[in-house]
Design a protein around this motif. Sequence first.
Motif, PDB file in Angstrom:
ATOM      1  N   SER A 269      63.521 107.922 -13.896  1.00 25.71           N
ATOM      2  CA  SER A 269      64.929 108.151 -13.429  1.00 25.71           C
ATOM      3  C   SER A 269      65.272 107.740 -11.952  1.00 25.71           C
ATOM      4  N   ILE A 292      77.372 113.757  -5.307  1.00 24.71           N
ATOM      5  CA  ILE A 292      76.446 114.731  -6.337  1.00 24.71           C
ATOM      6  C   ILE A 292      75.874 115.793  -5.832  1.00 24.71           C
ATOM      7  N   LEU A 329      67.479 121.053 -14.076  1.00 27.94           N
ATOM      8  CA  LEU A 329      68.190 119.731 -14.332  1.00 27.94           C
ATOM      9  C   LEU A 329      68.899 119.395 -13.053  1.00 27.94           C
ATOM     10  N   LEU A 333      68.434 116.358 -10.601  1.00 25.42           N
ATOM     11  CA  LEU A 333      69.705 115.302 -10.319  1.00 25.42           C
ATOM     12  C   LEU A 333      69.620 115.069  -8.718  1.00 25.42           C
ATOM     13  N   ALA A 337      69.352 111.626  -6.885  1.00 17.39           N
ATOM     14  CA  ALA A 337      70.587 110.997  -6.119  1.00 17.39           C
ATOM     15  C   ALA A 337      70.454 110.731  -4.727  1.00 17.39           C
TER      16      ALA A 337
END
Length: 579
Positions: A269, A292, A329, A333, A337
């Motif tokens: 990712s 984000i 999670l 993330l 980001a």
Amino acid sequence: MQFKINKVAIIHAKRAARKYLHNEFRDKLSQAKISVQLCALALLFAIIASLVIILFRLILLWAEQYLLSDTNTISSTLTDWRSYLPLIGAALIWLLSLLGSKRYRRMGIAYVLHRFKLHYGKVPLQSAAGQFSQALIALMTNFSVGKEGPAIHLGAVSASVMAEKFSLPDNSVRIMCASGIAAGIAAIFNAPLAAVLFVFEVIVREYKIHYFFPIMLSAICGAVSSQLVFGNIHEYELINVIRIPLDHYPILLIGGVVLGGVAALFNFSLLKVTAKGQSWPLIYRLLIAAVITTAIGLVMPQALGSGDFAINEAISEHPSLLFLIGLLLAKMLATVAAIGFGIPGGLIGPLYGIGALVGAILAIISSLLFPSIAPYVGLYTVIGMTAMMGVCLSAPLAALVALLELTNDAAIILPAMFVTIPAYLIAYQGFNTNSIFLKQLDIMGLGYKVAPLNQGLQNKGVRVLMDRRFVIVNDDDELLLEVLKRAEGRPVLVRNSEGHIEMLRLEMQSFEDSTTLSRHPMPGLPDNATLNEAYEALAAKRSGEVYIYRDSPNNPNGQKVVGVISWSNLLQEIRSGQI
């Protein structure tokens, strides 16, 4: 009169002694051997690097005390201005980037690795100001980045710039850079042995004994500096680690498989986002990362910051399984980001947070099936931290030792080793994972690969091999033949009317029984170059010589020739097995 003569003689003797000691000093540093001189310089530069990192930590500590709320947690209310710190931070980072040159925008561990491999660890001083200020802002404004990234960059800059100021040979500049990195890591984490292993596993990527002692001394210096200012603190000493029985190891094996899968997913990712945003303008990337991060902070503020908030939740009493999964999670993330879109900072802190959450989730799920596992949540947390760092950074030994030093508990060694093996195999063989730093370099188009022969040649300076028994004369055709005859096999160099250096040879003519005097242009190298530069200068023709010079302000040509290296001598050195 006699007094004046003696005084002049004494002055000349002192100058000669200083010159001899200077040359002897540089000769020692040019060798690929451990020396007192090398260790002393590493210690001196490590003190400077440690002071820079201590200053960085003090400013960050002051900022955290001001920006965090009274409960020592990040605010998550719409009305609190601190909830929007990531947006403010992104704007400040962008403004600072505009003030600096585009040439020096690259920073972080991957960039340092590139400079270490291809430029002898010479990291531009101009990049230090941006790294220091921008990384501070990123950490102050709650982006999910770690402290070790700026510590490594600033440590490398501090040591390599000082090494260049001292005009050290390039092979020793690289060692000083590695030592500065070790000092920086040790000063951040108070983990000297982990700092040494991280440098060898991630930066140097080979083991050389003459690297080991300077790096170890620098790590000691960094750790002592940290302890003098902040105390002998082990950051994760409060995690309750209980020695796990052997009958629990089959469950650990399953945990290793899961951790390997999570690490592979995280790497994939992060690299996907990095590659996607590589062509976007910096302001767009920073704003996306800030939006984000802000959104995640409003919903789950524990996912922000380096990783300490996530770890605290993982080791808290009776945490909710669904909450930990959601936090995992969110943390992944936020980290993808921030790092993927170019927020300056390190990766180890967030990896510790992610690993701690995965370990705690595995412990809770396992305890539902096997209630006897419940007391070992702390150990599972530490194991998760070790595996995530080891797999994602391709540094399993450094990860293991780092957690050993940070927890100050040897009970983690055996289970952490047991879990790391399947995690590593699953990630690297099952999912074709690779080190994040090496993949980042590929994405950025920065080289890091050096052929083994060139790498070996880079370990020695030209002063090791150069022939000092040369003769140099000015351009005068009538005297050259006589000089060559009297040289008795020594290299004869001619400085022509344009100031260029040529090699003088007496060559036999194949068609007639006579010899002619020939002159061949010679490339020159500074005396701080390595044997690799000499090899590259001569490899095309596989013959010839290079002259070695030292800049001399007293010389009208600006260069003083100090030696000669021939292709035959270089080839003999390579074949000797010493390279």
